[in-house]
Design an enzyme around this catalytic site. Structure first.
Site, PDB file in Angstrom:
ATOM      1  N   ASP A 293     -10.905 -15.742 -51.306  1.00  0.00           N
ATOM      2  CA  ASP A 293     -10.512 -14.451 -50.714  1.00  0.00           C
ATOM      3  C   ASP A 293     -10.436 -13.379 -51.802  1.00  0.00           C
ATOM      4  O   ASP A 293      -9.489 -12.598 -51.854  1.00  0.00           O
ATOM      5  CB  ASP A 293      -9.171 -14.586 -49.999  1.00  0.00           C
ATOM      6  CG  ASP A 293      -8.893 -13.410 -49.055  1.00  0.00           C
ATOM      7  OD1 ASP A 293      -9.838 -12.641 -48.770  1.00  0.00           O
ATOM      8  OD2 ASP A 293      -7.741 -13.256 -48.617  1.00  0.00           O
TER       9      ASP A 293
ATOM     10  N   ARG B 157      -7.855  -5.948 -52.623  1.00  0.00           N
ATOM     11  CA  ARG B 157      -6.488  -6.057 -52.073  1.00  0.00           C
ATOM     12  C   ARG B 157      -5.740  -7.241 -52.659  1.00  0.00           C
ATOM     13  O   ARG B 157      -4.506  -7.292 -52.598  1.00  0.00           O
ATOM     14  CB  ARG B 157      -6.560  -6.185 -50.547  1.00  0.00           C
ATOM     15  CG  ARG B 157      -7.264  -7.443 -50.074  1.00  0.00           C
ATOM     16  CD  ARG B 157      -7.384  -7.533 -48.562  1.00  0.00           C
ATOM     17  NE  ARG B 157      -8.196  -8.702 -48.180  1.00  0.00           N
ATOM     18  CZ  ARG B 157      -9.514  -8.686 -48.086  1.00  0.00           C
ATOM     19  NH1 ARG B 157     -10.176  -7.568 -48.344  1.00  0.00           N
ATOM     20  NH2 ARG B 157     -10.189  -9.780 -47.751  1.00  0.00           N
ATOM     21  N   ASN B 158      -6.467  -8.202 -53.221  1.00  0.00           N
ATOM     22  CA  ASN B 158      -5.855  -9.411 -53.763  1.00  0.00           C
ATOM     23  C   ASN B 158      -5.876  -9.454 -55.284  1.00  0.00           C
ATOM     24  O   ASN B 158      -5.805 -10.529 -55.885  1.00  0.00           O
ATOM     25  CB  ASN B 158      -6.549 -10.648 -53.194  1.00  0.00           C
ATOM     26  CG  ASN B 158      -6.302 -10.796 -51.706  1.00  0.00           C
ATOM     27  OD1 ASN B 158      -5.302 -10.295 -51.191  1.00  0.00           O
ATOM     28  ND2 ASN B 158      -7.208 -11.452 -51.008  1.00  0.00           N
TER      29      ASN B 158
ATOM     30  N   ASP C 155      -3.059 -13.826 -54.693  1.00  0.00           N
ATOM     31  CA  ASP C 155      -3.304 -14.363 -53.350  1.00  0.00           C
ATOM     32  C   ASP C 155      -4.187 -15.599 -53.363  1.00  0.00           C
ATOM     33  O   ASP C 155      -5.375 -15.549 -53.091  1.00  0.00           O
ATOM     34  CB  ASP C 155      -3.923 -13.322 -52.429  1.00  0.00           C
ATOM     35  CG  ASP C 155      -3.909 -13.819 -50.984  1.00  0.00           C
ATOM     36  OD1 ASP C 155      -3.405 -14.932 -50.749  1.00  0.00           O
ATOM     37  OD2 ASP C 155      -4.402 -13.110 -50.101  1.00  0.00           O
TER      38      ASP C 155
END
Length: 499
Positions: free
Chosen positions: A360, A364-365, A378
């Site tokens: 992922d 955003r991570n 994450d």
């Protein structure tokens, strides 16, 4: 450690769920390894046999087992096993009149006396962009300088110097006789000699080295809350206080806070039913051994009551996605943006070397700290992969960031992470624009399977777009490794000057 793991309950799969902890000896082993009075006396009698270390930064003890000190204090390391492998060393302070004389100290706060690392101008592993930020933000004098490790030359160095409102960078070369030089004329037996020469002689018109950059305020991170929490990372809730809410999500909220009112931390609150307990235990078992400057570390967990706490280091600027979209990031040029991309690539190269698949990877991570330091976060979807490919049945897929073979067959690998990195590059150079603008998930899946690739963004160099396209190769094995991506991206930060 086993006892702590047995007590763990379900936790959250989100950007703040960074679950890393160090594998250490048990508490009983640690107590056994502490030097006894007899061993301390023996160390006293063998004082000359100990290597002397010098503190590079101030440190304030967090527990009674640790030793406070100031930059410049000198130590002897009393436990050779600690020195070879541990992140906390049992040390004796040589200037004993200054407080306690023995205790545990963080290994990365000291260096061998008279080694290169003790020089006031030596920055160690610092990127070109970080050097620029530090010199422009902390120095006002032309000629302020530092020497750092080279990003694109193994065992090489670079000299960064402030010249008015800009920073110039010089490659420090070594010839066959291991002498240092900035050009083919002047050669020096050490970096210190080179520095002293260019304090008296010009690098270019009216530019000489003057003041070493004040680096000691930029302390390295400490992996643990304290020496005592290396093994005991299941902590009582009463040790943590909340100061500010940072955000919230489907499973819980994130706060800035403190551990024992001394160490700043990020605290994620998670409700007990958020994740399968077995999955959480498997993830923790694997991830606790992963440690890298550009990968987030877990400090502690609290699972004795609902909600649970997941405690990590605090990254003050939040997610890379939000940071790229902020007013603060509007001034960032391509050089700074690419430096953040290199940091992510280096972190992923480390995970690649550990046969670890993130699954992922996206802006955003990734979390951002001071001086644009980026750390991969994450790992809720991550898996350790021995065979090179992990087959997932999950339907929770971020389609716009996921490789075709992962979407169609659930086959996740390092190469599918490379595809995601190409999308992350797009996010970085566009200051956080959503990929595949104007297309929904199903349209993206259909068009990508037919060979569609995003066009080169405005302002993006053609060579960088070529790297994105390499990451998006339809054949997974034809995509570059993360190690290769680091080597490809670093030359974008090429050196501007020669002396």
């Amino acid at each position: 450690m086993a006892k702590a793991l047995r007590s763990v309950c379900p936790c959250l799969n989100s950007v703040w769920d960074v679950i890393f902890a160090s594998e250490r000896n048990s508490e009983g082993q640690r107590e056994k390894d502490l030097p006894s009075p007899r061993n301390s006396l023996l160390a006293d009698s063998q004082e000359t046999r100990h290597i002397v270390y010098m503190a590079l930064y101030d440190f304030r003890a967090r527990t009674s087992d640790e030793l406070s000190f100031r930059a410049g204090d000198e130590f002897e390391i009393l436990n050779d096993d600690d020195r070879s492998s541990g992140t906390w060393w049992f040390a004796r302070k040589r200037n004993r009149s200054n407080g306690e004389c023995t205790g545990y100290i963080p290994y990365n706060y000291v260096a061998k006396k008279e080694s290169l690392a003790t020089e006031s101008w030596y920055a160690g592993k610092l990127s070109r962009s970080e050097a620029k930020v530090i010199l422009l933000s902390t120095q006002t004098t032309t000629g302020s300088f530092l020497i750092r490790e080279s990003e694109n030359q193994e065992n090489g160095h670079a000299l960064s110097v402030r010249d008015g409102t800009i920073v110039r960078h010089y490659r420090v070369m070594q010839d066959k006789t291991e002498q240092f030089c900035l050009n083919t004329i002047n050669r020096f037996s050490s970096l210190k000699e080179l520095v002293e020469y260019y304090k008296l002689n010009s690098l270019r018109s009216d530019l000489r080295l003057t003041t070493p950059c004040q680096l000691k305020q930029h302390r390295p991170s400490i992996r643990d809350l304290s020496y005592l929490t290396v093994d005991e990372w299941e902590r009582p809730r009463k040790e943590f206080t909340f100061t500010k809410k940072l955000g919230s999500g489907h499973f819980g909220e994130v706060y800035a806070g403190y551990w024992n009112k001394t160490v700043q931390v990020a605290i994620k609150t998670v409700h007990a039913g958020a994740m399968n307990r077995k999955d959480f235990q498997i993830e923790t078992q694997v991830m606790k051994n992963l440690h890298h400057p550009y990968v987030m570390s877990l400090y502690a967990i609290c699972t004795t009551a609902d909600p649970f706490y997941i405690v990590t280091e605090l990254m003050k600027n939040g997610s890379l996605l939000n940071y790229l979209r902020s007013k603060e990031a509007l001034h960032l040029g391509l050089e700074q943006l690419l430096d953040m991309a290199v940091q992510v690539a280096e972190g992923m190269s480390y995970l690649e070397s550990q046969n670890y698949v993130h699954r992922d990877l996206a802006a955003r991570n990734v979390l951002v700290g001071d001086n644009c330091i980026c750390k991969i976060a994450d790992f809720g979807l991550a898996r350790a992969v021995k065979e090179g490919v992990y087959v997932s049945q999950s339907t929770a897929i971020p389609y716009k960031w996921t490789a075709p073979e992962a979407i169609e067959f659930g086959r996740f690998s390092v190469k599918s992470d490379v595809w995601s990195f190409g999308v992350l590059l797009y996010e970085i150079v566009t200051h956080g624009r959503t990929p595949y603008p104007g297309l929904d998930n199903q349209e993206v899946v259909s068009m990508v399977s037919k060979g569609y690739r995003m066009p080169c963004p405005d302002g993006c160099p053609g060579k960088l777009n070529e790297i994105m396209l390499q990451c998006w190769n339809s054949t997974a094995q034809n995509r570059p490794s993360f190690k290769a991506l680091v080597q490809i991206l670093v030359p974008f930060n090429s050196y501007e000057d020669t002396a």
